[in-house]
Design an enzyme around this catalytic site. Structure first.
Site, PDB file in Angstrom:
ATOM      1  N   CYS A 122       1.645  13.222  -3.498  1.00 25.38           N
ATOM      2  CA  CYS A 122       2.629  13.442  -2.423  1.00 25.38           C
ATOM      3  C   CYS A 122       3.654  14.490  -2.838  1.00 25.38           C
ATOM      4  O   CYS A 122       4.069  15.324  -2.032  1.00 25.38           O
ATOM      5  CB  CYS A 122       3.373  12.141  -2.101  1.00 25.38           C
ATOM      6  SG  CYS A 122       2.294  10.831  -1.562  1.00 25.38           S
ATOM      7  N   ARG A 132      -2.911   9.897   4.448  1.00 19.82           N
ATOM      8  CA  ARG A 132      -2.393  11.258   4.661  1.00 19.82           C
ATOM      9  C   ARG A 132      -2.886  11.761   6.021  1.00 19.82           C
ATOM     10  O   ARG A 132      -3.937  12.388   6.121  1.00 19.82           O
ATOM     11  CB  ARG A 132      -2.885  12.195   3.550  1.00 19.82           C
ATOM     12  CG  ARG A 132      -2.452  11.748   2.187  1.00 19.82           C
ATOM     13  CD  ARG A 132      -2.919  12.665   1.082  1.00 19.82           C
ATOM     14  NE  ARG A 132      -2.806  11.959  -0.176  1.00 19.82           N
ATOM     15  CZ  ARG A 132      -1.670  11.743  -0.832  1.00 19.82           C
ATOM     16  NH1 ARG A 132      -0.541  12.230  -0.349  1.00 19.82           N
ATOM     17  NH2 ARG A 132      -1.660  11.062  -1.958  1.00 19.82           N
TER      18      ARG A 132
HETATM   19  C1  BEZ Z   1      -0.067  10.097  -4.895  1.00 24.35           C
HETATM   20  O1  BEZ Z   1      -0.066  10.543  -6.013  1.00 24.35           O
HETATM   21  O2  BEZ Z   1       0.525  10.639  -3.967  1.00 24.35           O
HETATM   22  C2  BEZ Z   1      -0.838   8.839  -4.626  1.00 24.35           C
HETATM   23  C3  BEZ Z   1      -2.019   8.641  -5.290  1.00 24.35           C
HETATM   24  C4  BEZ Z   1      -2.736   7.490  -5.064  1.00 24.35           C
HETATM   25  C5  BEZ Z   1      -2.242   6.534  -4.169  1.00 24.35           C
HETATM   26  C6  BEZ Z   1      -1.052   6.772  -3.504  1.00 24.35           C
HETATM   27  C7  BEZ Z   1      -0.347   7.925  -3.716  1.00 24.35           C
END
Ligand code: BEZ
Length: 241
Positions: A58, A141
């Protein structure tokens, strides 16, 4: 399975579809309160969700979108982010990004577009951003493209582990604007400057005309006709809108 389990399993989250009016909501964001989509009438909006603050994928996405924000704004498009976190978490995360995080040659990145707090998951549920098969409480997402008439024009969903491709998000925006302005469709991998598709012939007469036309069309067959569309013309029209 007892009754309460089966009810939970069956919980259905609604989801707008392409062509629907974007569901309305009022929300608190890092840039103050917004009313969506009414505050964005007359311009495009990209409403996108992410699973959680202070997570690496994110973070990379927010830095990239913030870096590209002006480019999207020039194409008459505003960005609006969302996660199922609270306002103070959002503020702390955005401050950390600016102060500490370097990624892909970017640093000191300030996120100026609104990030919605959605602890109640009201908005995430309205837009089908919670996909219980993927995660019960984190938003996937999702990317919603909402046009100047507040109509949902395209939707892209990615799983939690997959960071988005922002070139594709920009390409899709410009392609839809080009279709609207020039009444054409855009073929695979289209970018401004490449040939566009003329809408398929709807009658035998038009099919025949297409094949014998002296107009500036290239027809591989009656149903597959393309024409040139100047890159500068596309960009001037789209970027001035
Ligand atoms: C992230 O790094 O944004 C992420 C990765 C796995 C699950 C949720 C968020």
């Amino acid at each position: 399975m007892n009754n309460s389990e089966s009810t939970t399993e069956k919980e259905v989250f609604s989801m707008p579809r392409i062509g629907d009016k974007a569901p309305e909501f009022k929300a608190v964001t890092t840039q103050g309160e917004i009313n969506f989509p009414s505050d964005y009438k007359g311009e495009w909006a990209i409403l996108f969700s992410h699973p959680a603050d202070f997570t690496p994928v994110c973070t990379s996405e927010f830095m990239t979108f913030a870096h590209l924000e002006e480019k999207f704004n020039k194409a008459n498009c505003k960005l609006v982010g969302l996660s199922v976190d609270g306002l103070y978490s959002h503020i702390a995360w955005l401050r950390t990004i600016k102060d500490k995080i370097k990624f892909n040659g970017m640093e000191n990145v300030e996120v100026k577009f609104p990030l919605i707090e959605d602890i109640t998951m009201e908005v995430a549920k309205k837009y089908g951003m919670i996909q219980p098969g993927e995660h019960k409480t984190q938003a996937v997402r999702a990317v919603f493209f909402v046009d100047p008439e507040s109509v949902v024009r395209a939707i892209i969903y990615y799983p939690l582990s997959l960071g988005r491709n922002f070139d594709e998000i920009y390409r899709a925006l410009i392609a839809m604007q080009t279709s609207d302005k020039f009444n054409v469709a855009t073929p695979a991998d289209w970018e401004p400057g490449k040939d566009v598709i003329v809408s398929p012939a709807g009658s035998c007469g038009v099919a025949e005309e297409r094949m014998t036309s002296t107009e500036d069309l290239t027809c591989e067959d009656w149903f597959f006709c393309t024409k040139k569309l100047d890159k500068d013309l596309v960009l001037n029209e789209v970027l001035k809108s």
